[in-house]
Design a protein around this motif. Sequence first.
Motif, PDB file in Angstrom:
ATOM      1  N   MET A   1       0.834  -1.080   0.098  1.00  0.00           N
ATOM      2  CA  MET A   1       0.031   0.007   0.036  1.00  0.00           C
ATOM      3  C   MET A   1       0.891   1.273  -0.005  1.00  0.00           C
ATOM      4  N   LYS A   2       0.531   2.221  -0.777  1.00  0.00           N
ATOM      5  CA  LYS A   2       1.271   3.322  -0.734  1.00  0.00           C
ATOM      6  C   LYS A   2       0.857   4.347   0.311  1.00  0.00           C
ATOM      7  N   LEU A   3       1.890   5.253   0.764  1.00  0.00           N
ATOM      8  CA  LEU A   3       1.470   6.035   1.714  1.00  0.00           C
ATOM      9  C   LEU A   3       0.404   7.099   1.493  1.00  0.00           C
ATOM     10  N   ALA A   4       0.005   7.520   0.361  1.00  0.00           N
ATOM     11  CA  ALA A   4      -1.006   8.242   0.084  1.00  0.00           C
ATOM     12  C   ALA A   4      -2.343   7.409   0.330  1.00  0.00           C
ATOM     13  N   GLU A   5      -2.423   6.036   0.021  1.00  0.00           N
ATOM     14  CA  GLU A   5      -3.571   5.251   0.192  1.00  0.00           C
ATOM     15  C   GLU A   5      -3.927   5.389   1.596  1.00  0.00           C
ATOM     16  N   ALA A   6      -2.839   5.255   2.442  1.00  0.00           N
ATOM     17  CA  ALA A   6      -3.178   5.150   3.947  1.00  0.00           C
ATOM     18  C   ALA A   6      -3.352   6.483   4.494  1.00  0.00           C
ATOM     19  N   LEU A   7      -2.850   7.468   3.988  1.00  0.00           N
ATOM     20  CA  LEU A   7      -3.431   8.731   4.450  1.00  0.00           C
ATOM     21  C   LEU A   7      -5.117   8.878   4.108  1.00  0.00           C
ATOM     22  N   ALA A   8      -5.393   8.577   3.060  1.00  0.00           N
ATOM     23  CA  ALA A   8      -6.790   8.322   2.704  1.00  0.00           C
ATOM     24  C   ALA A   8      -7.649   7.565   3.851  1.00  0.00           C
ATOM     25  N   LEU A   9      -7.089   6.409   3.932  1.00  0.00           N
ATOM     26  CA  LEU A   9      -7.826   5.503   4.905  1.00  0.00           C
ATOM     27  C   LEU A   9      -7.788   6.176   6.441  1.00  0.00           C
ATOM     28  N   ARG A  10      -6.724   6.762   6.691  1.00  0.00           N
ATOM     29  CA  ARG A  10      -6.574   7.564   7.800  1.00  0.00           C
ATOM     30  C   ARG A  10      -7.902   8.470   8.118  1.00  0.00           C
ATOM     31  N   ALA A  11      -7.766   9.405   6.966  1.00  0.00           N
ATOM     32  CA  ALA A  11      -8.942  10.503   6.932  1.00  0.00           C
ATOM     33  C   ALA A  11     -10.470   9.949   7.036  1.00  0.00           C
ATOM     34  N   ASP A  12     -10.688   8.538   6.388  1.00  0.00           N
ATOM     35  CA  ASP A  12     -11.892   8.200   6.340  1.00  0.00           C
ATOM     36  C   ASP A  12     -12.222   7.486   7.756  1.00  0.00           C
ATOM     37  N   ALA A  13     -11.056   7.072   8.229  1.00  0.00           N
ATOM     38  CA  ALA A  13     -11.364   6.214   9.995  1.00  0.00           C
ATOM     39  C   ALA A  13     -11.580   7.561  10.795  1.00  0.00           C
ATOM     40  N   ALA A  14     -10.956   8.749  10.614  1.00  0.00           N
ATOM     41  CA  ALA A  14     -11.276   9.659  11.284  1.00  0.00           C
ATOM     42  C   ALA A  14     -12.591  10.329  11.332  1.00  0.00           C
ATOM     43  N   ARG A  15     -13.134  10.336  10.229  1.00  0.00           N
ATOM     44  CA  ARG A  15     -14.563  10.786   9.923  1.00  0.00           C
ATOM     45  C   ARG A  15     -15.586   9.818  10.431  1.00  0.00           C
ATOM     46  N   ARG A  16     -15.328   8.423  10.251  1.00  0.00           N
ATOM     47  CA  ARG A  16     -16.198   7.503  10.597  1.00  0.00           C
ATOM     48  C   ARG A  16     -16.102   7.347  12.273  1.00  0.00           C
ATOM     49  N   VAL A  17     -15.066   7.721  12.712  1.00  0.00           N
ATOM     50  CA  VAL A  17     -14.956   7.904  14.466  1.00  0.00           C
ATOM     51  C   VAL A  17     -16.163   9.049  14.741  1.00  0.00           C
ATOM     52  N   GLU A  18     -15.759  10.113  13.878  1.00  0.00           N
ATOM     53  CA  GLU A  18     -16.741  11.329  14.316  1.00  0.00           C
ATOM     54  C   GLU A  18     -18.151  10.889  14.070  1.00  0.00           C
ATOM     55  N   GLN A  19     -18.522  10.197  13.051  1.00  0.00           N
ATOM     56  CA  GLN A  19     -19.960  10.009  12.690  1.00  0.00           C
ATOM     57  C   GLN A  19     -20.355   8.935  13.770  1.00  0.00           C
ATOM     58  N   LEU A  20     -19.550   7.976  14.505  1.00  0.00           N
ATOM     59  CA  LEU A  20     -20.079   6.930  15.293  1.00  0.00           C
ATOM     60  C   LEU A  20     -20.167   7.832  16.573  1.00  0.00           C
ATOM     61  N   ARG A  21     -19.158   8.667  16.946  1.00  0.00           N
ATOM     62  CA  ARG A  21     -19.372   9.588  18.221  1.00  0.00           C
ATOM     63  C   ARG A  21     -20.860  10.233  18.538  1.00  0.00           C
ATOM     64  N   ALA A  22     -21.189  10.778  17.239  1.00  0.00           N
ATOM     65  CA  ALA A  22     -22.516  11.439  17.199  1.00  0.00           C
ATOM     66  C   ALA A  22     -23.739  10.386  17.528  1.00  0.00           C
ATOM     67  N   ARG A  23     -23.531   9.480  16.684  1.00  0.00           N
ATOM     68  CA  ARG A  23     -24.559   8.366  16.837  1.00  0.00           C
ATOM     69  C   ARG A  23     -24.899   7.752  18.153  1.00  0.00           C
ATOM     70  N   ILE A  24     -23.479   7.744  18.792  1.00  0.00           N
ATOM     71  CA  ILE A  24     -23.309   7.098  20.259  1.00  0.00           C
ATOM     72  C   ILE A  24     -24.189   8.038  21.123  1.00  0.00           C
ATOM     73  N   THR A  25     -23.772   9.448  21.048  1.00  0.00           N
ATOM     74  CA  THR A  25     -24.254  10.305  22.130  1.00  0.00           C
ATOM     75  C   THR A  25     -25.872  10.330  21.851  1.00  0.00           C
ATOM     76  N   GLY A  26     -26.345  10.152  20.571  1.00  0.00           N
ATOM     77  CA  GLY A  26     -27.746  10.471  20.210  1.00  0.00           C
ATOM     78  C   GLY A  26     -28.496   9.199  20.629  1.00  0.00           C
ATOM     79  N   SER A  27     -27.829   8.045  20.923  1.00  0.00           N
ATOM     80  CA  SER A  27     -28.341   6.845  21.447  1.00  0.00           C
ATOM     81  C   SER A  27     -28.210   6.616  22.792  1.00  0.00           C
ATOM     82  N   ALA A  28     -27.451   7.118  23.518  1.00  0.00           N
ATOM     83  CA  ALA A  28     -26.930   6.779  24.970  1.00  0.00           C
ATOM     84  C   ALA A  28     -27.997   6.832  25.818  1.00  0.00           C
ATOM     85  N   ARG A  29     -28.937   7.815  25.802  1.00  0.00           N
ATOM     86  CA  ARG A  29     -29.981   7.905  26.701  1.00  0.00           C
ATOM     87  C   ARG A  29     -31.385   7.861  25.728  1.00  0.00           C
TER      88      ARG A  29
END
Length: 154
Positions: A1-29
Amino acid sequence: MKLAEALALRADAARRVEQLRARITGSARFQEGETPAEDAAALLAEAGAVLDELESLIRRINRTNAATPLGDGTLTDALARRDVLRLRHSVVTAAASAAAGEGQRGYRQLRSELKMLSALPVAELRAEADDVARQLREVDTAVQRTNWEADLLD
């Protein structure tokens, strides 16, 4: 895997974590007698897995950046240079804009009003900003090229 591909995956993972955080806080109570929109515990477990993947990617990216030669140093050195050039450009352009009176009233309404003078050489600052922008483009181009050429380290 090229570094650029890993950077794109890192950005996707960071976005995914933020989306999950919002969904978790919306469903926690939820209100008694209702069912939550989503299973907060399952979302939390999913976020944990994505965060583990993100940590692994960040570690590998950092190792690759530190070991990849670029110019007189490493890719890490070039990234530091790029960050400082961005800040330098921001400071110099802000100084030139302030000295030129941009965003301020540029004329006197009454002769009794004090005339505003520039404390900095606007033309020289604009030329310096152009030079810094050129340097920034050159460093950024070299970094991007290297990202697509370098293989990601384990």
